[in-house]
Design a protein around this motif. Sequence first.
Motif, PDB file in Angstrom:
ATOM      1  N   ARG A 140       0.836  -1.197   0.000  1.00  0.00           N
ATOM      2  CA  ARG A 140       0.000   0.000   0.000  1.00  0.00           C
ATOM      3  C   ARG A 140       0.869   1.243   0.000  1.00  0.00           C
ATOM      4  NH1 ARG A 140      -5.589   1.189   1.817  1.00  0.00           N
ATOM      5  NH2 ARG A 140      -5.873   3.161   0.738  1.00  0.00           N
ATOM      6  N   VAL A 141       0.521   2.221  -0.815  1.00  0.00           N
ATOM      7  CA  VAL A 141       1.094   3.553  -0.654  1.00  0.00           C
ATOM      8  C   VAL A 141       0.255   4.200   0.440  1.00  0.00           C
ATOM      9  CG1 VAL A 141       1.568   5.780  -1.711  1.00  0.00           C
ATOM     10  CG2 VAL A 141       1.873   3.680  -3.042  1.00  0.00           C
ATOM     11  N   VAL A 142       0.902   4.558   1.538  1.00  0.00           N
ATOM     12  CA  VAL A 142       0.194   5.053   2.715  1.00  0.00           C
ATOM     13  C   VAL A 142      -0.017   6.561   2.623  1.00  0.00           C
ATOM     14  CG1 VAL A 142       0.268   5.239   5.236  1.00  0.00           C
ATOM     15  CG2 VAL A 142       1.181   3.188   4.101  1.00  0.00           C
ATOM     16  N   LYS A 143       1.046   7.290   2.325  1.00  0.00           N
ATOM     17  CA  LYS A 143       0.980   8.755   2.358  1.00  0.00           C
ATOM     18  C   LYS A 143       1.892   9.339   1.303  1.00  0.00           C
ATOM     19  CE  LYS A 143       0.475  12.922   4.392  1.00  0.00           C
ATOM     20  NZ  LYS A 143      -0.667  13.616   4.862  1.00  0.00           N
ATOM     21  N   VAL A 144       1.436  10.387   0.668  1.00  0.00           N
ATOM     22  CA  VAL A 144       2.220  11.143  -0.303  1.00  0.00           C
ATOM     23  C   VAL A 144       2.180  12.606   0.117  1.00  0.00           C
ATOM     24  CG1 VAL A 144       2.372  11.886  -2.721  1.00  0.00           C
ATOM     25  CG2 VAL A 144       1.716   9.527  -2.182  1.00  0.00           C
ATOM     26  N   VAL A 145       3.340  13.255   0.075  1.00  0.00           N
ATOM     27  CA  VAL A 145       3.409  14.691   0.321  1.00  0.00           C
ATOM     28  C   VAL A 145       3.975  15.335  -0.939  1.00  0.00           C
ATOM     29  CG1 VAL A 145       4.323  16.539   1.769  1.00  0.00           C
ATOM     30  CG2 VAL A 145       3.776  14.320   2.790  1.00  0.00           C
ATOM     31  N   LYS A 192      -4.166  20.202  -7.684  1.00  0.00           N
ATOM     32  CA  LYS A 192      -4.173  19.758  -9.084  1.00  0.00           C
ATOM     33  C   LYS A 192      -2.782  19.310  -9.510  1.00  0.00           C
ATOM     34  CE  LYS A 192      -8.075  22.565 -10.576  1.00  0.00           C
ATOM     35  NZ  LYS A 192      -8.529  23.668 -11.443  1.00  0.00           N
ATOM     36  N   VAL A 193      -1.750  19.977  -9.020  1.00  0.00           N
ATOM     37  CA  VAL A 193      -0.373  19.561  -9.299  1.00  0.00           C
ATOM     38  C   VAL A 193      -0.136  18.195  -8.667  1.00  0.00           C
ATOM     39  CG1 VAL A 193       2.065  20.081  -8.898  1.00  0.00           C
ATOM     40  CG2 VAL A 193       0.476  21.919  -9.512  1.00  0.00           C
ATOM     41  N   GLY A 194      -0.559  18.031  -7.425  1.00  0.00           N
ATOM     42  CA  GLY A 194      -0.392  16.760  -6.728  1.00  0.00           C
ATOM     43  C   GLY A 194      -1.076  15.602  -7.419  1.00  0.00           C
ATOM     44  N   ASN A 195      -2.161  15.882  -8.145  1.00  0.00           N
ATOM     45  CA  ASN A 195      -2.854  14.810  -8.857  1.00  0.00           C
ATOM     46  C   ASN A 195      -1.949  14.097  -9.859  1.00  0.00           C
ATOM     47  OD1 ASN A 195      -5.217  15.218  -7.476  1.00  0.00           O
ATOM     48  ND2 ASN A 195      -6.203  16.378  -9.112  1.00  0.00           N
ATOM     49  N   GLY A 196      -0.970  14.795 -10.395  1.00  0.00           N
ATOM     50  CA  GLY A 196      -0.040  14.137 -11.319  1.00  0.00           C
ATOM     51  C   GLY A 196       0.670  12.972 -10.652  1.00  0.00           C
ATOM     52  N   ALA A 197       1.115  13.169  -9.422  1.00  0.00           N
ATOM     53  CA  ALA A 197       1.780  12.094  -8.671  1.00  0.00           C
ATOM     54  C   ALA A 197       0.778  11.023  -8.269  1.00  0.00           C
ATOM     55  CB  ALA A 197       2.473  12.662  -7.436  1.00  0.00           C
ATOM     56  N   SER A 198      -0.352  11.432  -7.724  1.00  0.00           N
ATOM     57  CA  SER A 198      -1.347  10.473  -7.242  1.00  0.00           C
ATOM     58  C   SER A 198      -1.874   9.578  -8.354  1.00  0.00           C
ATOM     59  CB  SER A 198      -2.510  11.219  -6.580  1.00  0.00           C
ATOM     60  OG  SER A 198      -2.073  11.875  -5.413  1.00  0.00           O
ATOM     61  N   GLU A 199      -2.174  10.176  -9.489  1.00  0.00           N
ATOM     62  CA  GLU A 199      -2.702   9.394 -10.608  1.00  0.00           C
ATOM     63  C   GLU A 199      -1.667   8.403 -11.131  1.00  0.00           C
ATOM     64  OE1 GLU A 199      -4.112  12.501 -13.191  1.00  0.00           O
ATOM     65  OE2 GLU A 199      -5.802  12.939 -11.838  1.00  0.00           O
ATOM     66  N   LEU A 200      -0.402   8.802 -11.187  1.00  0.00           N
ATOM     67  CA  LEU A 200       0.650   7.879 -11.631  1.00  0.00           C
ATOM     68  C   LEU A 200       0.745   6.682 -10.689  1.00  0.00           C
ATOM     69  CD1 LEU A 200       3.969   7.064 -11.223  1.00  0.00           C
ATOM     70  CD2 LEU A 200       3.022   7.190 -13.560  1.00  0.00           C
ATOM     71  N   LEU A 201       0.695   6.919  -9.384  1.00  0.00           N
ATOM     72  CA  LEU A 201       0.800   5.824  -8.414  1.00  0.00           C
ATOM     73  C   LEU A 201      -0.352   4.840  -8.563  1.00  0.00           C
ATOM     74  CD1 LEU A 201       2.030   7.927  -5.382  1.00  0.00           C
ATOM     75  CD2 LEU A 201       3.371   6.256  -6.701  1.00  0.00           C
ATOM     76  N   VAL A 202      -1.558   5.333  -8.787  1.00  0.00           N
ATOM     77  CA  VAL A 202      -2.705   4.450  -8.994  1.00  0.00           C
ATOM     78  C   VAL A 202      -2.560   3.694 -10.315  1.00  0.00           C
ATOM     79  CG1 VAL A 202      -5.209   4.379  -9.385  1.00  0.00           C
ATOM     80  CG2 VAL A 202      -4.264   5.751  -7.506  1.00  0.00           C
ATOM     81  N   GLN A 203      -2.108   4.365 -11.359  1.00  0.00           N
ATOM     82  CA  GLN A 203      -1.925   3.694 -12.641  1.00  0.00           C
ATOM     83  C   GLN A 203      -0.876   2.595 -12.546  1.00  0.00           C
ATOM     84  OE1 GLN A 203      -1.022   7.254 -14.873  1.00  0.00           O
ATOM     85  NE2 GLN A 203      -3.045   7.308 -15.821  1.00  0.00           N
ATOM     86  N   ALA A 204       0.198   2.847 -11.820  1.00  0.00           N
ATOM     87  CA  ALA A 204       1.285   1.873 -11.725  1.00  0.00           C
ATOM     88  C   ALA A 204       0.975   0.733 -10.769  1.00  0.00           C
ATOM     89  CB  ALA A 204       2.580   2.570 -11.287  1.00  0.00           C
ATOM     90  N   LEU A 205       0.300   1.034  -9.665  1.00  0.00           N
ATOM     91  CA  LEU A 205       0.131   0.039  -8.597  1.00  0.00           C
ATOM     92  C   LEU A 205      -1.298  -0.469  -8.447  1.00  0.00           C
ATOM     93  CD1 LEU A 205       2.365   1.873  -5.977  1.00  0.00           C
ATOM     94  CD2 LEU A 205       3.003  -0.105  -7.382  1.00  0.00           C
ATOM     95  N   GLY A 206      -2.237   0.149  -9.143  1.00  0.00           N
ATOM     96  CA  GLY A 206      -3.632  -0.257  -9.030  1.00  0.00           C
ATOM     97  C   GLY A 206      -4.348   0.526  -7.948  1.00  0.00           C
ATOM     98  N   VAL A 256      -6.199  -0.436  -5.257  1.00  0.00           N
ATOM     99  CA  VAL A 256      -6.083  -0.866  -3.866  1.00  0.00           C
ATOM    100  C   VAL A 256      -4.734  -0.475  -3.279  1.00  0.00           C
ATOM    101  CG1 VAL A 256      -6.037  -2.865  -2.336  1.00  0.00           C
ATOM    102  CG2 VAL A 256      -7.737  -2.739  -4.169  1.00  0.00           C
ATOM    103  N   VAL A 257      -3.666  -0.705  -4.020  1.00  0.00           N
ATOM    104  CA  VAL A 257      -2.310  -0.447  -3.523  1.00  0.00           C
ATOM    105  C   VAL A 257      -1.927   1.023  -3.691  1.00  0.00           C
ATOM    106  CG1 VAL A 257       0.132  -1.037  -3.794  1.00  0.00           C
ATOM    107  CG2 VAL A 257      -1.617  -2.820  -3.985  1.00  0.00           C
ATOM    108  N   GLY A 258      -2.320   1.635  -4.782  1.00  0.00           N
ATOM    109  CA  GLY A 258      -1.840   2.972  -5.119  1.00  0.00           C
ATOM    110  C   GLY A 258      -2.570   4.128  -4.483  1.00  0.00           C
ATOM    111  N   LYS A 259      -3.849   3.941  -4.081  1.00  0.00           N
ATOM    112  CA  LYS A 259      -4.584   5.053  -3.464  1.00  0.00           C
ATOM    113  C   LYS A 259      -4.017   5.332  -2.082  1.00  0.00           C
ATOM    114  CE  LYS A 259      -8.809   5.114  -6.048  1.00  0.00           C
ATOM    115  NZ  LYS A 259     -10.262   5.036  -6.045  1.00  0.00           N
ATOM    116  N   HIS A 260      -3.980   6.603  -1.701  1.00  0.00           N
ATOM    117  CA  HIS A 260      -3.226   7.005  -0.524  1.00  0.00           C
ATOM    118  C   HIS A 260      -3.783   8.289   0.083  1.00  0.00           C
ATOM    119  CE1 HIS A 260      -1.609   8.695  -4.259  1.00  0.00           C
ATOM    120  NE2 HIS A 260      -1.599   9.818  -3.580  1.00  0.00           N
TER     121      HIS A 260
END
Length: 155
Positions: free
Chosen positions: A91-96, A110-124, A126-130
């Motif tokens: 699980r990705v727990v926290k992103v800053v 909106k800038v942070g969404n670039g990182a968040s969306e990549l993590l979900v795309q790469a990890l799925g 369940v694992v990527g949401k944080h």
Amino acid sequence: MTTTPEDRLAELGLTLPEVVAPLAAYVPAVRTGNLVYTSGQVPMVEGKLAQAGKLGAEVTTEQGAELARICALNALAAVKAEVGDLARVVRVVKVVVFVASDPAYTEQPKVGNGASELLVQALGDVVGKHARSAVGVASLPLDAPVEVELIAEVD
């Protein structure tokens, strides 16, 4: 056959980069127990800062989101270097997300969404949401527009 995070990245036309060399006296990631903490990752591509400047001045929100995506990819590389395989991320727990911002700029999420969306795309999902914070700051190392750090739970 199980799809790996690297397979998902390849589907996006991305490959995991080499770990970005630290800019000062620290390491890219540290594991304690089942958690991996990455150091802040700036948008380095092949050893060079992809873009400099501040959001709301020299850098647009769309550019910032793409730079945050690069930062997240660099953070994933640091996690993989620490644990050997991204499939070990539970699980990705926290992103800053730190966003170097013009004082009037307010689109850090909106800038942070670039990182968040990549993590979900790469990890799925369940694992990527944080959980996440997106914070405006006066400046970042090398005049980077964005810096991303994350905490990941691993097996």
